[in-house]
Design a protein around this motif. Structure first.
Motif, PDB file in Angstrom:
ATOM      1  N   VAL A 470       0.856  -0.841   0.089  1.00  0.00           N
ATOM      2  CA  VAL A 470       0.027  -0.054  -0.028  1.00  0.00           C
ATOM      3  C   VAL A 470       0.845   0.975   0.003  1.00  0.00           C
ATOM      4  CG1 VAL A 470      -1.819  -1.005   1.122  1.00  0.00           C
ATOM      5  CG2 VAL A 470      -0.327  -0.238   2.469  1.00  0.00           C
ATOM      6  N   ARG A 471       2.136   1.223  -0.177  1.00  0.00           N
ATOM      7  CA  ARG A 471       3.006   2.426  -0.172  1.00  0.00           C
ATOM      8  C   ARG A 471       2.782   3.254  -1.049  1.00  0.00           C
ATOM      9  NH1 ARG A 471       7.137   1.920   3.648  1.00  0.00           N
ATOM     10  NH2 ARG A 471       7.470  -0.127   4.512  1.00  0.00           N
ATOM     11  N   SER A 472       2.208   2.776  -2.545  1.00  0.00           N
ATOM     12  CA  SER A 472       1.998   3.767  -3.348  1.00  0.00           C
ATOM     13  C   SER A 472       0.583   4.365  -3.425  1.00  0.00           C
ATOM     14  CB  SER A 472       2.321   3.196  -4.846  1.00  0.00           C
ATOM     15  OG  SER A 472       1.248   1.922  -4.883  1.00  0.00           O
ATOM     16  N   ARG A 473      -0.222   4.208  -2.682  1.00  0.00           N
ATOM     17  CA  ARG A 473      -1.561   4.745  -2.536  1.00  0.00           C
ATOM     18  C   ARG A 473      -1.477   6.411  -2.355  1.00  0.00           C
ATOM     19  NH1 ARG A 473      -4.849   0.769   1.655  1.00  0.00           N
ATOM     20  NH2 ARG A 473      -4.885  -1.130   0.343  1.00  0.00           N
ATOM     21  N   GLY A 474      -2.261   6.895  -3.370  1.00  0.00           N
ATOM     22  CA  GLY A 474      -2.281   8.514  -3.338  1.00  0.00           C
ATOM     23  C   GLY A 474      -1.572   9.084  -4.125  1.00  0.00           C
ATOM     24  N   ARG A 475      -0.618   8.343  -4.766  1.00  0.00           N
ATOM     25  CA  ARG A 475       0.243   9.084  -5.748  1.00  0.00           C
ATOM     26  C   ARG A 475      -0.482   9.584  -6.874  1.00  0.00           C
ATOM     27  NH1 ARG A 475       5.807   5.618  -5.936  1.00  0.00           N
ATOM     28  NH2 ARG A 475       6.468   5.801  -3.886  1.00  0.00           N
ATOM     29  N   GLY A 476      -1.559   8.874  -7.537  1.00  0.00           N
ATOM     30  CA  GLY A 476      -2.471   9.422  -8.449  1.00  0.00           C
ATOM     31  C   GLY A 476      -3.122  10.676  -8.014  1.00  0.00           C
ATOM     32  N   LEU A 477      -3.590  10.785  -7.256  1.00  0.00           N
ATOM     33  CA  LEU A 477      -4.159  12.107  -6.756  1.00  0.00           C
ATOM     34  C   LEU A 477      -3.094  12.991  -6.580  1.00  0.00           C
ATOM     35  CD1 LEU A 477      -6.969  13.301  -5.648  1.00  0.00           C
ATOM     36  CD2 LEU A 477      -6.385  12.576  -3.336  1.00  0.00           C
ATOM     37  N   VAL A 478      -1.877  12.888  -5.903  1.00  0.00           N
ATOM     38  CA  VAL A 478      -0.904  13.899  -5.923  1.00  0.00           C
ATOM     39  C   VAL A 478      -0.645  14.254  -7.559  1.00  0.00           C
ATOM     40  CG1 VAL A 478       1.539  14.347  -5.593  1.00  0.00           C
ATOM     41  CG2 VAL A 478       0.150  13.072  -4.335  1.00  0.00           C
ATOM     42  N   SER A 479      -0.483  13.550  -8.442  1.00  0.00           N
ATOM     43  CA  SER A 479      -0.166  13.635  -9.993  1.00  0.00           C
ATOM     44  C   SER A 479      -1.386  14.628 -10.335  1.00  0.00           C
ATOM     45  CB  SER A 479      -0.319  12.486 -10.787  1.00  0.00           C
ATOM     46  OG  SER A 479       0.895  11.735 -10.464  1.00  0.00           O
ATOM     47  N   PHE A 480      -2.830  14.487 -10.088  1.00  0.00           N
ATOM     48  CA  PHE A 480      -3.972  15.070 -10.507  1.00  0.00           C
ATOM     49  C   PHE A 480      -3.953  16.686  -9.958  1.00  0.00           C
ATOM     50  CE2 PHE A 480      -8.244  16.601  -9.961  1.00  0.00           C
ATOM     51  CZ  PHE A 480      -8.709  16.716 -11.280  1.00  0.00           C
ATOM     52  N   ALA A 481      -3.554  16.661  -8.644  1.00  0.00           N
ATOM     53  CA  ALA A 481      -3.312  17.991  -7.939  1.00  0.00           C
ATOM     54  C   ALA A 481      -2.143  18.694  -8.646  1.00  0.00           C
ATOM     55  CB  ALA A 481      -3.172  17.772  -6.450  1.00  0.00           C
ATOM     56  N   ALA A 482      -1.010  18.043  -8.935  1.00  0.00           N
ATOM     57  CA  ALA A 482       0.058  18.835  -9.578  1.00  0.00           C
ATOM     58  C   ALA A 482      -0.430  19.338 -10.832  1.00  0.00           C
ATOM     59  CB  ALA A 482       1.373  17.641  -9.735  1.00  0.00           C
ATOM     60  N   VAL A 483      -1.196  18.772 -11.615  1.00  0.00           N
ATOM     61  CA  VAL A 483      -1.456  19.184 -12.870  1.00  0.00           C
ATOM     62  C   VAL A 483      -2.453  20.503 -12.793  1.00  0.00           C
ATOM     63  CG1 VAL A 483      -3.097  18.787 -14.953  1.00  0.00           C
ATOM     64  CG2 VAL A 483      -1.676  17.110 -14.253  1.00  0.00           C
ATOM     65  N   ILE A 484      -3.375  20.599 -11.632  1.00  0.00           N
ATOM     66  CA  ILE A 484      -4.165  21.478 -11.243  1.00  0.00           C
ATOM     67  C   ILE A 484      -3.316  22.928 -10.884  1.00  0.00           C
ATOM     68  CG2 ILE A 484      -5.877  22.523  -9.623  1.00  0.00           C
ATOM     69  CD1 ILE A 484      -7.013  19.745  -9.741  1.00  0.00           C
ATOM     70  N   LEU A 558      -1.468  21.242  -3.054  1.00  0.00           N
ATOM     71  CA  LEU A 558      -1.172  21.674  -4.293  1.00  0.00           C
ATOM     72  C   LEU A 558      -2.386  22.229  -5.163  1.00  0.00           C
ATOM     73  CD1 LEU A 558       1.133  18.477  -5.386  1.00  0.00           C
ATOM     74  CD2 LEU A 558       1.788  21.084  -5.558  1.00  0.00           C
ATOM     75  N   ALA A 559      -3.480  21.478  -5.081  1.00  0.00           N
ATOM     76  CA  ALA A 559      -4.798  21.716  -5.481  1.00  0.00           C
ATOM     77  C   ALA A 559      -4.936  23.178  -4.985  1.00  0.00           C
ATOM     78  CB  ALA A 559      -6.007  20.659  -5.288  1.00  0.00           C
ATOM     79  N   ALA A 560      -5.008  23.543  -3.715  1.00  0.00           N
ATOM     80  CA  ALA A 560      -5.306  24.759  -3.176  1.00  0.00           C
ATOM     81  C   ALA A 560      -4.459  26.006  -3.814  1.00  0.00           C
ATOM     82  CB  ALA A 560      -5.242  24.671  -1.591  1.00  0.00           C
ATOM     83  N   CYS A 561      -3.106  25.543  -3.935  1.00  0.00           N
ATOM     84  CA  CYS A 561      -2.247  26.452  -4.539  1.00  0.00           C
ATOM     85  C   CYS A 561      -2.428  26.798  -5.956  1.00  0.00           C
ATOM     86  CB  CYS A 561      -0.704  25.957  -4.242  1.00  0.00           C
ATOM     87  SG  CYS A 561      -0.195  26.042  -2.549  1.00  0.00           S
ATOM     88  N   GLY A 562      -2.950  26.019  -6.746  1.00  0.00           N
ATOM     89  CA  GLY A 562      -3.155  26.124  -8.015  1.00  0.00           C
ATOM     90  C   GLY A 562      -4.517  26.913  -8.210  1.00  0.00           C
ATOM     91  N   ILE A 563      -5.370  26.641  -7.381  1.00  0.00           N
ATOM     92  CA  ILE A 563      -6.672  27.526  -7.140  1.00  0.00           C
ATOM     93  C   ILE A 563      -6.267  28.948  -6.765  1.00  0.00           C
ATOM     94  CG2 ILE A 563      -8.914  28.040  -6.252  1.00  0.00           C
ATOM     95  CD1 ILE A 563      -9.126  24.783  -5.969  1.00  0.00           C
ATOM     96  N   ALA A 564      -5.348  28.950  -5.986  1.00  0.00           N
ATOM     97  CA  ALA A 564      -4.802  30.514  -5.230  1.00  0.00           C
ATOM     98  C   ALA A 564      -4.353  31.287  -6.372  1.00  0.00           C
ATOM     99  CB  ALA A 564      -4.040  30.263  -4.138  1.00  0.00           C
ATOM    100  N   PHE A 565      -3.426  30.627  -7.379  1.00  0.00           N
ATOM    101  CA  PHE A 565      -2.917  31.239  -8.376  1.00  0.00           C
ATOM    102  C   PHE A 565      -4.033  31.732  -9.503  1.00  0.00           C
ATOM    103  CE2 PHE A 565       1.112  28.924  -7.811  1.00  0.00           C
ATOM    104  CZ  PHE A 565       1.865  30.040  -7.413  1.00  0.00           C
ATOM    105  N   LEU A 566      -5.029  30.850  -9.897  1.00  0.00           N
ATOM    106  CA  LEU A 566      -6.133  31.569 -10.733  1.00  0.00           C
ATOM    107  C   LEU A 566      -6.921  32.549 -10.051  1.00  0.00           C
ATOM    108  CD1 LEU A 566      -7.548  27.963 -11.851  1.00  0.00           C
ATOM    109  CD2 LEU A 566      -6.198  29.774 -13.423  1.00  0.00           C
ATOM    110  N   SER A 567      -6.907  32.585  -8.787  1.00  0.00           N
ATOM    111  CA  SER A 567      -7.868  33.636  -8.201  1.00  0.00           C
ATOM    112  C   SER A 567      -7.067  35.214  -8.294  1.00  0.00           C
ATOM    113  CB  SER A 567      -7.821  33.673  -6.678  1.00  0.00           C
ATOM    114  OG  SER A 567      -6.609  33.709  -5.819  1.00  0.00           O
ATOM    115  N   PHE A 568      -5.952  35.402  -8.962  1.00  0.00           N
ATOM    116  CA  PHE A 568      -5.385  36.257  -9.407  1.00  0.00           C
ATOM    117  C   PHE A 568      -5.293  36.614 -10.923  1.00  0.00           C
ATOM    118  CE2 PHE A 568      -3.091  35.161  -5.425  1.00  0.00           C
ATOM    119  CZ  PHE A 568      -2.959  36.423  -4.748  1.00  0.00           C
TER     120      PHE A 568
END
Length: 585
Positions: A470-484, A558-568
């Motif tokens: 189970v060590r790789s769990r959550g990496r896909g979500l990290v990749s998706f948040a990194a795209v955002i 990561l997702a919150a930071c991406g949305i924060a950039f869009l807010s400007f």
């Protein structure tokens, strides 16, 4: 029973003691002939019982010794608990332990001509065990110069069987912790048979009884110093490991110096001593110190000791004969475990909360050192010798091979004890009982040997297939948040170029924002990892099996930071939502 006092220091004497009673000679019922040694709470004597002017066979008498630093009622309660546990274990028929034959309150030992005066103190009368402590026996073998004569594997197998019956008794009997396993508390009879003695500190594994912790520097586990004093059967496993370490190296395992405290400890612990002989045998060293791990959950479980001993016997037998302090005969195992490893963590037994008006404390009374205990470590013998040939008639129960390779991570916790436990799968019948070699000699006291122990399902809980990695769990979500995050940053970068009409100024602002955000993301990930580690360590849950929680936390950040950039930018998500709501009215 005797203590580990050097035989040369034992003192002949002529004192009497006994209980108060209606007969005039009751207070002089026992005549003390020899002082054998002293422990933290008792003086120990060889004695005989007098009846009608005749003497009985020798017995051992433990006379209570008060400590002025502690309340007397607390010390008497401490003594009474250990006495009750030993009586219970004798009635259960636990083999190879000292036998309690009498107990009473009476005046302190005195010459026969003096009256019985003073406060009454408790006495314990036990069977007399001729022989030497394990400490004395190893030293005696070395001084004789003819090589080790004691079978180290047989001594450890005897102790492992005692611990199995203490930690996982049959029927509805209460489990017991010995609490003071060390070489001085193992008696070796002339036949080579090992006996475990000194149950003064023993306790039922129950909160109402386990309100104090006995600690010996040479063998006590570091958890005795923990502020919560959550002592479990793993405490006895540490003492067992100390005895094994002494049999292999001639040293006690814990150093005298102090090292940094364990997490949650009120007192510093002592480090494991690095014996020079083990430096050239790393596999043996790693296996030998497994029961001595600072974390109780990393020690082998009680039911795993038999396999652990088999592997230790094979490894210790490879040492040069001049470094042997005991005989190690793999042929006596009756089985072979070439790659034994401590299995995965088992269910942890938690002591219930203490009853009202009770308190937990550390009963740490310094033990009076004897010459046998304070002398330097035993030096390796200089004379070469040949081990005794294996006994082809010695048969020992085989253990069950592990179904799959397992790592060196494990737990010394025994399964929970439930009366309504039912094993869902039929169990194999236990192997036929074969007595040890010393019981195959001419019958005597204690013959015939006890029947083979019944299969106890609590010692063999049903196993479940191992969980997938189970060590790789959550990496896909990290990749998706990194795209955002990247999309938000690129839109903000383009917006800055349009706003400032200067590529250099926009790039400077964008790169600075990117650097700060990436550093924050890395910090969030590792801080979450650290918090998870501290939580698991405080709850003794073992090492982590997954990075799911750090990955989830990092993804949201990561997702919150991406949305924060869009807010400007003109693509501000909140502005878009507000515009949609306004047009929908």
């Amino acid at each position: 029973m005797t203590l580990g006092a050097d035989r040369a220091t034992r003192v002949d004497l002529d004192l009497v003691c006994g209980p108060d009673g209606p007969l005039p000679d009751s207070s002089a019922r026992y005549r003390l002939l020899e002082h054998l040694g002293a422990g933290g709470q008792a003086q120990v004597y060889r004695a005989v019982r007098i009846s009608g002017g005749l003497r009985s066979s020798p017995v051992t008498i433990k006379a209570f010794k008060a400590d002025e630093r502690l309340p007397i009622d607390e010390q008497l309660r401490f003594w009474d608990k250990g006495d009750a546990v030993l009586m219970d274990l004798n009635s259960r028929g636990v083999p190879n332990i000292c036998l309690r034959v009498d107990g009473f309150y009476g005046a302190s030992p005195r010459p026969a001509a003096e009256p019985a005066e003073g406060d009454r103190v408790p006495f314990q009368v036990l069977d007399y065990l001729p022989g030497m402590s394990l400490t004395e026996r190893l030293r005696d073998d070395q001084q004789r110069g003819n090589g080790p004569q004691l079978d180290g594997g047989q001594v450890l197998r005897t102790l492992a069987e005692i611990l199995r019956q203490l930690h996982a008794p049959e029927d509805a009997e209460l489990p017991v912790l010995h609490m003071d396993l060390k070489p001085a508390n193992v008696m070796i009879l002339p036949t080579g048979q090992a006996k475990l003695i000194d149950f003064t500190a023993s306790r039922y594994y129950n909160a109402a009884h386990l309100t104090s912790v006995a600690y010996s520097l040479e063998s006590g586990g570091p958890e005795a110093h923990d502020v919560n004093r959550d002592v479990t059967p793993a405490y006895d496993i540490h003492g067992f490991g100390a005895i094994a370490y002494y049999l292999v190296t001639g040293w006690h395992p814990r150093e005298q110096r102090h090292t940094p405290a364990l997490p949650g400890s009120g007192i510093t612990s002592t480090a494991i001593r690095r014996h020079p002989m083990l430096e050239s045998h790393p596999t043996l060293e790693k296996h030998l110190v497994a029961p001595l791990a600072d974390r109780p959950g990393d020690r082998p479980a009680t039911r795993e000791l038999e396999g652990w001993i088999a592997r230790l016997t094979e490894l210790a037998a490879t040492l040069p004969t001049e470094h042997h302090f005991a005989r190690w005969n793999p042929a006596h195992n009756g089985f072979s475990v070439p790659n034994f490893s401590v299995p995965a963590a088992f269910a942890e037994v938690k002591v219930p909360e203490p009853v009202a008006n009770d308190r937990t404390h550390l009963f740490d009374v310094p033990i009076e050192p004897t010459p046998a205990e304070t002398s330097p470590p035993v030096a390796p013998p200089t004379q070469q010798f040949q081990p005794n040939p294996p006994n082809p008639t010695a048969v020992f129960p085989a253990i069950k091979e592990p179904s799959a390779p397992r790592s060196m991570k494990g737990s010394a916790r025994v399964p929970d004890y439930h009366e309504d436990y039912h094993d869902p799968e039929p169990q194999q019948a236990p192997p036929p009982y074969a007595p040890p070699p010393y019981q195959q000699q001419q019958p005597g006291p204690g013959w015939p040997p006890p029947p083979p122990p019944r299969h106890d399902p609590r010692m063999h809980p049903p196993t479940e297939p191992p969980a997938p990695p189970v060590r790789s769990r959550g990496r896909g979500l990290v990749s998706f948040a990194a795209v955002i995050f990247v999309l938000g940053w690129l839109v903000w970068f383009g917006s800055e170029i349009w706003r400032t009409q200067s590529l250099a100024a926009a790039a400077n602002s964008a790169l600075m924002g990117l650097g700060i955000t990436v550093a924050a993301v890395v910090g969030v990930y590792w801080l979450t990892r650290l918090a998870c580690y501290l939580v698991r360590s405080s709850m003794e849950m073992g090492p982590r099996r997954s990075t799911l929680i750090p990955n989830l936390t990092t993804s949201f950040f990561l997702a919150a930071c991406g949305i924060a950039f869009l807010s400007f930018t003109p693509l501000d998500p909140m502005g878009i939502i507000h515009w949609i709501q306004e047009n929908a009215k």
